[in-house]
Design an enzyme around this catalytic site. Structure first.
Site, PDB file in Angstrom:
ATOM      1  N   ASP A  39      14.133   3.180   6.277  1.00  0.00           N
ATOM      2  CA  ASP A  39      13.353   2.440   5.270  1.00  0.00           C
ATOM      3  C   ASP A  39      14.263   1.733   4.269  1.00  0.00           C
ATOM      4  O   ASP A  39      14.141   0.526   4.044  1.00  0.00           O
ATOM      5  CB  ASP A  39      12.441   3.398   4.477  1.00  0.00           C
ATOM      6  N   ALA A  61      10.527   3.021  -1.231  1.00  0.00           N
ATOM      7  CA  ALA A  61      11.864   2.429  -1.104  1.00  0.00           C
ATOM      8  C   ALA A  61      11.886   1.017  -1.708  1.00  0.00           C
ATOM      9  O   ALA A  61      12.878   0.602  -2.302  1.00  0.00           O
ATOM     10  CB  ALA A  61      12.284   2.378   0.362  1.00  0.00           C
ATOM     11  N   ALA A  62      10.767   0.296  -1.577  1.00  0.00           N
ATOM     12  CA  ALA A  62      10.719  -1.071  -2.110  1.00  0.00           C
ATOM     13  C   ALA A  62      10.704  -1.056  -3.644  1.00  0.00           C
ATOM     14  O   ALA A  62      11.384  -1.872  -4.282  1.00  0.00           O
ATOM     15  CB  ALA A  62       9.498  -1.807  -1.574  1.00  0.00           C
ATOM     16  N   GLY A 109       3.258   4.166   5.236  1.00  0.00           N
ATOM     17  CA  GLY A 109       4.343   3.798   6.142  1.00  0.00           C
ATOM     18  C   GLY A 109       4.858   2.385   5.943  1.00  0.00           C
ATOM     19  O   GLY A 109       5.590   1.874   6.785  1.00  0.00           O
ATOM     20  N   LEU A 110       4.488   1.744   4.814  1.00  0.00           N
ATOM     21  CA  LEU A 110       4.980   0.386   4.577  1.00  0.00           C
ATOM     22  C   LEU A 110       6.189   0.350   3.627  1.00  0.00           C
ATOM     23  O   LEU A 110       6.582  -0.718   3.168  1.00  0.00           O
ATOM     24  CB  LEU A 110       3.852  -0.515   4.055  1.00  0.00           C
ATOM     25  N   PRO A 164       0.829  -1.207   0.000  1.00  0.00           N
ATOM     26  CA  PRO A 164       0.000   0.000   0.000  1.00  0.00           C
ATOM     27  C   PRO A 164       0.866   1.261   0.000  1.00  0.00           C
ATOM     28  O   PRO A 164       1.914   1.296   0.645  1.00  0.00           O
ATOM     29  CB  PRO A 164      -0.805  -0.120   1.298  1.00  0.00           C
TER      30      PRO A 164
END
Ligand code: PMV
Length: 324
Positions: free
Chosen positions: A158, A116-117, A111-112, A107
């Site tokens: 992160d 960065a992913a 904050g997940l 999502p």
């Protein structure tokens, strides 16, 4: 086809205080991921970006497909591709013919760590395609460059937890400590459905810190004490002790004024359904909360959170990489 992947993350302890040099602990969330695939494009096509389900700067929601060279300067994917090409030794003027397909189940703006992913997955995909080794340390540093452009003054937690893909004890400016999890444990993670602009919440905390410096420094120190106790509990396999520590960290975050009625409702629901502890995770004001649960309680806590209005409920198993 070549691909790169990266997990989501949650901050387990220490958000906000980590911006002021205190320690924090973050763990990967393996049930969600960003994925980028690379395939050769038509001769002379240059790089095309295919974003299956990501809203990007100025593009709105939904699938779309655009040439890299037409991406606006503020497009984080453009910045990530430029960094990736430079890393593999290709000048952007020698743009290769490639199609990059980007998708993510993480999502966004909750904050997940979705930004960065996606950057991590993209760099990994390019490094694999061009056959260049890319260490976790190098990945983390490159991703931090992108994070800085789009998030103001990120602490760096992160990019670190996502690049290393394992629990980390993080202090800004110090070498990362990869945390050995003495005994694995479960977290239930629930979305308030409210987006949270990290940059804004971090900025508001800074304004209050400037006005009430002594009080805020005291709160950050108190958070640091909780984080150090949590580190010891994780290393020693005393994961049940993390519950009260999460509640303590939440109380301090409330004193920093970063919780919200939506978060409070979900925290109460989780605790009433038997969670051992719960707190917001990330910048606060919205986004996700996390709850520590015994395995047999995952379903009841999940249902309680859904009844309390959670937009999405995930769970993750926190462990050291060798045990996954
Ligand atoms: O909302 P997130 O997950 O991006 O987390 C922000 C965490 C803060 O400590 C508030 C900011 C930071 O840069 O560490």
């Amino acid at each position: 086809m070549w691909e790169g992947k990266a997990p989501g993350k949650v901050i387990l302890f220490g958000e906000h205080a980590v911006v002021y040099g205190r320690p924090a602990i973050a763990v990967p969330v393996n049930g969600v991921e960003a994925r980028v695939t690379v395939r050769p494009g038509r001769r002379g096509s240059g790089i095309w970006l295919e974003c299956c389900n990501l809203p990007a700067v100025g593009q709105g929601n939904g699938g779309y497909h655009y040439p890299f060279r037409e991406a606006p300067a503020g497009d984080p994917l453009r910045v990530a591709v430029l960094l990736g090409l430079t890393y593999v030794g290709i000048a952007p003027s020698q743009e290769p013919d490639l199609v990059l397909t980007i998708s993510s189940t993480i999502p966004i703006a909750r904050g997940l760590g979705s930004g960065a992913a996606v950057t991590t997955a993209l760099l990994r995909a390019l490094a694999t395609y061009f056959n260049r080794p890319l260490s976790a340390e190098e990945t983390s540093q490159l991703v931090y460059e992108v994070e800085k452009l789009f998030h103001g003054t990120p602490s760096g937690i992160d990019n670190t937890v996502i690049a290393y893909q394992q629990p980390v004890y993080f202090v800004r400016g110090e070498p990362v400590e990869l945390l050995q999890v003495g005994a694995p444990f479960h977290l239930v993670i629930a979305d308030t459905g409210v987006t949270s602009a990290t940059r804004q919440v971090v900025g508001e905390v800074r304004q209050r810190w400037q006005v009430e410096r002594t009080r805020y420094e005291g709160l950050f120190d108190a958070i640091a004490v909780v984080v150090r106790a949590a580190r010891a509990a994780i290393l020693n396999g005393e994961w049940r002790a993390l519950g009260p520590l999460m509640n303590e960290n939440q109380a301090l975050l409330e004193e920093l004024d970063v919780s919200s009625p939506e978060l409070d409702r979900l925290l109460t629901a989780a605790r009433s359904a038997g969670a051992l502890g719960a707190k917001l995770s990330g910048a606060g004001r919205g986004g996700f909360m996390i709850a520590l649960v015994e395995e047999h309680n995952i379903a009841p806590v999940t249902e309680a959170l859904q009844r309390a209005g959670a937009a999405q409920v995930l769970s993750t198993y926190v462990t050291s990489p060798a045990e996954t």
